[in-house]
Design an enzyme around this catalytic site. Structure first.
Site, PDB file in Angstrom:
ATOM      1  N   ASN A 124      -6.312   6.327   0.973  1.00 43.99           N
ATOM      2  CA  ASN A 124      -5.954   5.206   1.482  1.00 43.99           C
ATOM      3  C   ASN A 124      -6.223   4.865   2.823  1.00 43.99           C
ATOM      4  OD1 ASN A 124      -4.314   2.748   1.918  1.00 43.99           O
ATOM      5  ND2 ASN A 124      -2.505   3.745   1.234  1.00 43.99           N
ATOM      6  N   PRO A 125      -7.148   3.946   3.099  1.00 46.27           N
ATOM      7  CA  PRO A 125      -7.743   3.794   4.648  1.00 46.27           C
ATOM      8  C   PRO A 125      -6.591   2.924   5.300  1.00 46.27           C
ATOM      9  CG  PRO A 125      -8.819   2.487   2.959  1.00 46.27           C
ATOM     10  CD  PRO A 125      -8.028   3.378   2.077  1.00 46.27           C
ATOM     11  N   THR A 174      -8.988   3.365  -1.832  1.00 48.12           N
ATOM     12  CA  THR A 174      -8.371   2.328  -2.312  1.00 48.12           C
ATOM     13  C   THR A 174      -8.381   0.766  -1.798  1.00 48.12           C
ATOM     14  OG1 THR A 174      -6.249   2.687  -1.339  1.00 48.12           O
ATOM     15  CG2 THR A 174      -6.568   4.283  -3.036  1.00 48.12           C
ATOM     16  N   GLY A 195       0.074   8.073   2.304  1.00 49.75           N
ATOM     17  CA  GLY A 195       1.260   8.506   2.311  1.00 49.75           C
ATOM     18  C   GLY A 195       1.887   8.950   1.174  1.00 49.75           C
ATOM     19  N   GLY A 201       3.192   7.029  -1.076  1.00 53.32           N
ATOM     20  CA  GLY A 201       2.999   5.988  -2.023  1.00 53.32           C
ATOM     21  C   GLY A 201       1.573   6.375  -2.697  1.00 53.32           C
ATOM     22  N   GLU A 256       8.785   3.555  -4.249  1.00 50.09           N
ATOM     23  CA  GLU A 256       8.452   2.464  -4.950  1.00 50.09           C
ATOM     24  C   GLU A 256       9.326   1.720  -5.916  1.00 50.09           C
ATOM     25  OE1 GLU A 256       5.480   1.437  -3.644  1.00 50.09           O
ATOM     26  OE2 GLU A 256       5.397   3.202  -2.228  1.00 50.09           O
TER      27      GLU A 256
END
Length: 304
Positions: A9-10, A40, A69, A71, A289
């Site tokens: 996840n950048p 992502t 993270g 998430g 979430e």
């Protein structure tokens, strides 16, 4: 060794996860480890990527590592939970990183990578996860915790807060949870709730929240379930009820040290099968979430 699949996840931690991935790439080249990386692009993408990789593995053993993270890891777990041939790894690159804290994964990305490589080539640890049935037939898995009520409302507002991006620039992203918590404390109304644990019913007329944990930490370092173990086959349940707003604030101050359990308004249980019901729909979260509302059925999935 076998190829490792990375789902990155950048945008985690306000984009600083990009630098973490660059360092990992350099180390992978040094160690001559075969890998394939996917990035992502939107919410839910990590789950889609993980499931696609797991499906294309055709039952052969494969390692999928989340870089981001909690998430991001939550999505990877949900994409792979039904595939027994997949081993999941994690390199922390978010603001809270409760999973790495609870599972003793090193904070430094290179150290976390080396642990991942060592575990991939030997026997990986087998840990439990939790499964939530909600919205009738929908299922969501969690590896840290899930909650109903006040903590779900705080988690939702924290994820949507612009302040999180600002604080992430100074590596203080987890403080947004504390800020939203204090703000929400002034307006949240307690709820009547029924919790059934392995067949035994507990009713609360003024509950603040119910949290079901697989490991001790949530909310960026809060030790909500001090005795929780991720490999004991059971889940730890925390109920906070009939407590004033001021005293609840003291509870959240003490939770960082796991001392909140000394308050009589904080009850703790353990169990394998939990049902949470309420007269009104109450917001729920899984690993921070938002996932919907009560009623919910939660099941421990040992060594999944």
């Amino acid at each position: 060794m076998e190829k490792i699949y990375f789902i990155v996840n950048p945008n985690a931690k306000n984009g600083s996860c990009r630098e973490i991935w660059r360092n990992i790439e350099i180390e992978l080249e040094k160690l001559d480890i075969p890998y394939l990386a996917f990035f992502t692009e939107y919410s839910g993408h990590a789950q889609e990527l993980a499931e696609s990789i797991a499906r294309k593995a055709h039952g052969t053993l494969a390692v999928i590592a989340a870089v981001g993270g909690d998430g991001t890891l939550h999505e990877v777990v949900n994409g792979t939970a039904s595939y027994s041939n997949i081993t999941v790894g994690f390199i922390p690159g978010g603001s809270g990183n409760d999973f790495s804290r609870g599972f003793e994964i090193p904070k430094k990305s290179i150290d976390a990578l080396r642990l991942l490589v060592d575990k991939s080539s030997s026997q990986p640890a087998e840990i439990d996860i939790g499964k939530i049935q909600h919205n009738e037939l929908q299922e969501t898995y969690f590896m840290n915790n899930m909650g109903v009520g006040f903590d779900a409302a705080v988690a939702k507002d924290s994820n949507e807060s612009r302040m999180k991006q600002l604080l992430n620039r100074f590596s203080l992203g987890r403080l947004v949870y504390v800020y939203i918590l204090v703000k929400k404390l002034l307006t949240f109304r307690t709820i009547p709730i029924k919790v059934t644990i392995d067949g035994k019913v507990y009713k609360y007329s003024n509950a603040w929240f119910v949290t079901v944990s697989n490991q001790p930490y949530y909310g960026g370092g809060m030790k909500i379930a001090p005795a929780a173990l991720p490999d004991d086959g059971i889940l730890d349940i925390t109920v906070v009820h009939r407590i004033s707003r001021l005293k609840l604030l003291l509870v959240f101050v003490s939770v960082f040290w796991g001392k909140h359990t000394m308050f009589p308004e904080v009850e703790q249980f353990t169990g394998k099968s939990i049902t949470i019901e309420s007269t009104d729909e109450v917001l729920a979260h899984a690993d921070g979430e938002a996932i919907g509302h009560t009623p919910l059925k939660i099941q421990a999935c040992p060594k999944a």
